[in-house]
Structures are given as C-alpha cells and as structure tokens.
Design a protein around this motif. Structure first.
Motif, PDB file in Angstrom:
ATOM      1  N   LEU A 297       0.823  -1.212   0.000  1.00 30.20           N
ATOM      2  CA  LEU A 297       0.000   0.000   0.000  1.00 30.20           C
ATOM      3  C   LEU A 297       0.856   1.260   0.000  1.00 30.20           C
ATOM      4  N   ALA A 298       1.911   1.266   0.804  1.00 35.36           N
ATOM      5  CA  ALA A 298       2.764   2.453   0.860  1.00 35.36           C
ATOM      6  C   ALA A 298       3.425   2.732  -0.484  1.00 35.36           C
TER       7      ALA A 298
ATOM      8  N   ALA B 252       0.737  -0.024  12.207  1.00 32.21           N
ATOM      9  CA  ALA B 252       2.083   0.333  12.657  1.00 32.21           C
ATOM     10  C   ALA B 252       3.097   0.199  11.527  1.00 32.21           C
ATOM     11  N   CYS B 253       3.018  -0.915  10.795  1.00 29.75           N
ATOM     12  CA  CYS B 253       3.956  -1.127   9.687  1.00 29.75           C
ATOM     13  C   CYS B 253       3.734  -0.100   8.584  1.00 29.75           C
ATOM     14  N   LEU B 254       2.480   0.247   8.324  1.00 30.89           N
ATOM     15  CA  LEU B 254       2.196   1.208   7.270  1.00 30.89           C
ATOM     16  C   LEU B 254       2.732   2.587   7.621  1.00 30.89           C
TER      17      LEU B 254
ATOM     18  N   ARG C 165       9.388   6.327   3.037  1.00 31.00           N
ATOM     19  CA  ARG C 165       9.180   6.879   1.697  1.00 31.00           C
ATOM     20  C   ARG C 165       9.061   8.398   1.702  1.00 31.00           C
ATOM     21  N   GLY C 166       9.380   9.012   2.846  1.00 33.51           N
ATOM     22  CA  GLY C 166       9.436  10.461   2.920  1.00 33.51           C
ATOM     23  C   GLY C 166       8.122  11.154   3.198  1.00 33.51           C
TER      24      GLY C 166
ATOM     25  N   LEU D 134      13.695   1.423  -1.881  1.00 35.03           N
ATOM     26  CA  LEU D 134      12.661   0.536  -1.357  1.00 35.03           C
ATOM     27  C   LEU D 134      11.960  -0.177  -2.505  1.00 35.03           C
ATOM     28  N   PRO D 135      11.367  -1.338  -2.229  1.00 36.06           N
ATOM     29  CA  PRO D 135      10.697  -2.071  -3.309  1.00 36.06           C
ATOM     30  C   PRO D 135       9.499  -1.317  -3.842  1.00 36.06           C
ATOM     31  N   SER D 136       9.233  -1.485  -5.119  1.00 34.86           N
ATOM     32  CA  SER D 136       8.013  -0.957  -5.732  1.00 34.86           C
ATOM     33  C   SER D 136       7.258  -2.134  -6.336  1.00 34.86           C
ATOM     34  N   TYR D 137       5.931  -1.991  -6.403  1.00 40.92           N
ATOM     35  CA  TYR D 137       5.091  -3.106  -6.803  1.00 40.92           C
ATOM     36  C   TYR D 137       4.162  -2.718  -7.941  1.00 40.92           C
ATOM     37  N   SER D 138       3.794  -3.732  -8.694  1.00 40.00           N
ATOM     38  CA  SER D 138       2.761  -3.592  -9.716  1.00 40.00           C
ATOM     39  C   SER D 138       1.945  -4.874  -9.690  1.00 40.00           C
ATOM     40  N   LEU D 139       0.904  -4.941 -10.494  1.00 43.28           N
ATOM     41  CA  LEU D 139       0.061  -6.128 -10.503  1.00 43.28           C
ATOM     42  C   LEU D 139       0.840  -7.380 -10.894  1.00 43.28           C
ATOM     43  N   ARG D 140       1.791  -7.241 -11.808  1.00 49.98           N
ATOM     44  CA  ARG D 140       2.499  -8.413 -12.339  1.00 49.98           C
ATOM     45  C   ARG D 140       3.823  -8.698 -11.658  1.00 49.98           C
ATOM     46  N   GLY D 141       4.242  -7.879 -10.697  1.00 47.91           N
ATOM     47  CA  GLY D 141       5.517  -8.170 -10.063  1.00 47.91           C
ATOM     48  C   GLY D 141       5.997  -7.046  -9.181  1.00 47.91           C
ATOM     49  N   SER D 142       7.254  -7.106  -8.828  1.00 50.27           N
ATOM     50  CA  SER D 142       7.859  -6.096  -7.988  1.00 50.27           C
ATOM     51  C   SER D 142       9.293  -5.881  -8.437  1.00 50.27           C
ATOM     52  N   SER D 143       9.881  -4.771  -7.993  1.00 48.23           N
ATOM     53  CA  SER D 143      11.263  -4.483  -8.366  1.00 48.23           C
ATOM     54  C   SER D 143      12.015  -3.976  -7.150  1.00 48.23           C
ATOM     55  N   HIS D 144      13.295  -4.303  -7.101  1.00 51.95           N
ATOM     56  CA  HIS D 144      14.173  -3.888  -6.021  1.00 51.95           C
ATOM     57  C   HIS D 144      15.458  -3.364  -6.642  1.00 51.95           C
TER      58      HIS D 144
END
Length: 219
Positions: free
Chosen positions: A102-103, A125-127, A134-135, A174-184
């Motif tokens: 979500l973040a 708490a984690c969020l 993420r600033g 930080l990791p970023s996400y999309s519907l088909r995957g994530s990137s680091h």
C-alpha cells in the motif's frame, strides 16, 4: 456471484494454472466490482488457508491481494483491507507485506481508511513506518496523524521509532510493486536462488592461496 465463487473454490485443486481465474478477477475489478475479488479471496482462505497451502491457493490469493492493492480507486483499498482483515485470512506476516504494498502504490490520503476502518494494529504500525521511509510527513496527514500520535501503540516494537526518517535512510531504495511483479534496486534484488550473471568480457582478478597448513594435534 456467490455460486460462481463457490465453483471456483471447489475446482481450485484441479486447476493446472490459475491464469483464467486471475483474468476473471481482473475484468471484474476493472468494471468496478472490487467486492468480487475480496469475496473470492475470503472464500479461498476459508477453504484452504488453514491447511497445507496448495500452490493454486497461494498463487491466486496473492494475485487477488495485489490486484486490489495496486489498482487505482478508493474502493479497491477498502476491499483489500476487508480481505486481509477477515478472520480466515488474518496473518501478521501478511500485514507487513500489505503495508509495503500500500505504501508503494497509494497516495497517503488514500490510506486514511486504514486508520479509521477495520485493520489490524500490526498493519497500521507497519504502514506508518513504510510511509515514513518513503518520505511522507505522517504528522501532517490528517487521516494518519491522529493514530500515529496516539499513545496506545507505544508498546508495539515500532512504536519507539521517530516519525521522520534519518539522514542515513534518506533516498533508501525501497521495493516498488505492480500487478504483475515487484522491483528492487541492487543490492536488494534479485531474489534468492537467482544466479548473478557477470559480464562475459570482465577480467577476473588473480588470487593466491594464503591459508596455512592445518597443524597436527598434540600427542
């Protein structure tokens, strides 16, 4: 709708792949029916979540959660929360992953519902701290600040952390996400088990053995 969901749940163990079901869920959410994806996820968790997980269940449930978390629209956030907050699917480790999802994918104002609706304290708490990293100035976000400033979560392991990131954390990849995957960003990816492929023409530096011979044990 209920009959269609029960049919999917009953036939899940026989599926050779879940792409067809994922496509159905994608289409329903694209038409504004986020409740279908959440209802399906809850039904799957009720049927398979407490047993030895089927790969079909893990794959489809993960897709539904990512679909709701990454698809634009406030109703999708609400349904994602309903899914992970249901008794059948509740899991502290999953909450941490959802906070990162979500973040990464949502504007702070869209996430106020996490702090006013039905969500676990672990997720909240984690969020908060995912957003801090993420600033995001959480103290300035009306929908988040009231909970973030409250004393009731001070005993949580993250409760002692400051609401702003340190200089060392500035610009963290930080990791970023999309519907088909994530990137680091490197060195945080790729995932374990994926071999590093060096450049074929790179020169390998020389090395010499410097380990001394093993001493004989005393008699």
């Amino acid at each position: 709708m209920t009959e269609g969901i029960q049919e999917i749940v009953a036939g899940l163990p026989e599926l050779k792949d879940v792409a067809g079901v994922c496509a159905v869920a994608d289409a329903r959410v694209a038409r504004g029916d986020a409740a279908f994806a959440a209802d399906l996820g809850v039904a799957l968790a009720r049927a398979y979540g407490r047993a030895e997980p089927l790969w079909q269940y893990r794959s489809l449930f993960g897709h539904l959660l990512r679909l709701l978390a990454t698809t634009a629209g406030p109703e999708n956030v609400t349904e994602a929360l309903r899914l992970v907050s249901s008794p059948e699917a509740a899991d502290r480790r999953r909450d941490r992953h959802v906070a990162s999802l979500l973040a990464s994918c949502r504007r702070p104002e869209e996430l106020a519902v996490v702090f006013s609706g039905h969500a676990s304290e672990e997720l909240r708490a984690c969020l908060v701290h995912e957003l801090v990293l993420r600033g995001v100035a959480v103290d300035e976000e009306p929908g988040i600040a009231r909970w973030a400033r409250s004393p009731h979560w001070r005993y949580h392991p993250l409760g002692w952390l400051p609401p702003t990131r340190s200089g060392m954390e500035d610009g963290a990849d930080l990791p970023s996400y999309s519907l088909r995957g994530s990137s680091h960003a490197m060195p945080y990816g790729p995932s374990e088990g994926v071999p590093y492929r060096g450049t074929g023409g790179a020169r390998v530096p020389s090395a010499a053995e410097v380990t001394p011979p093993r001493s004989s044990p005393p008699r």
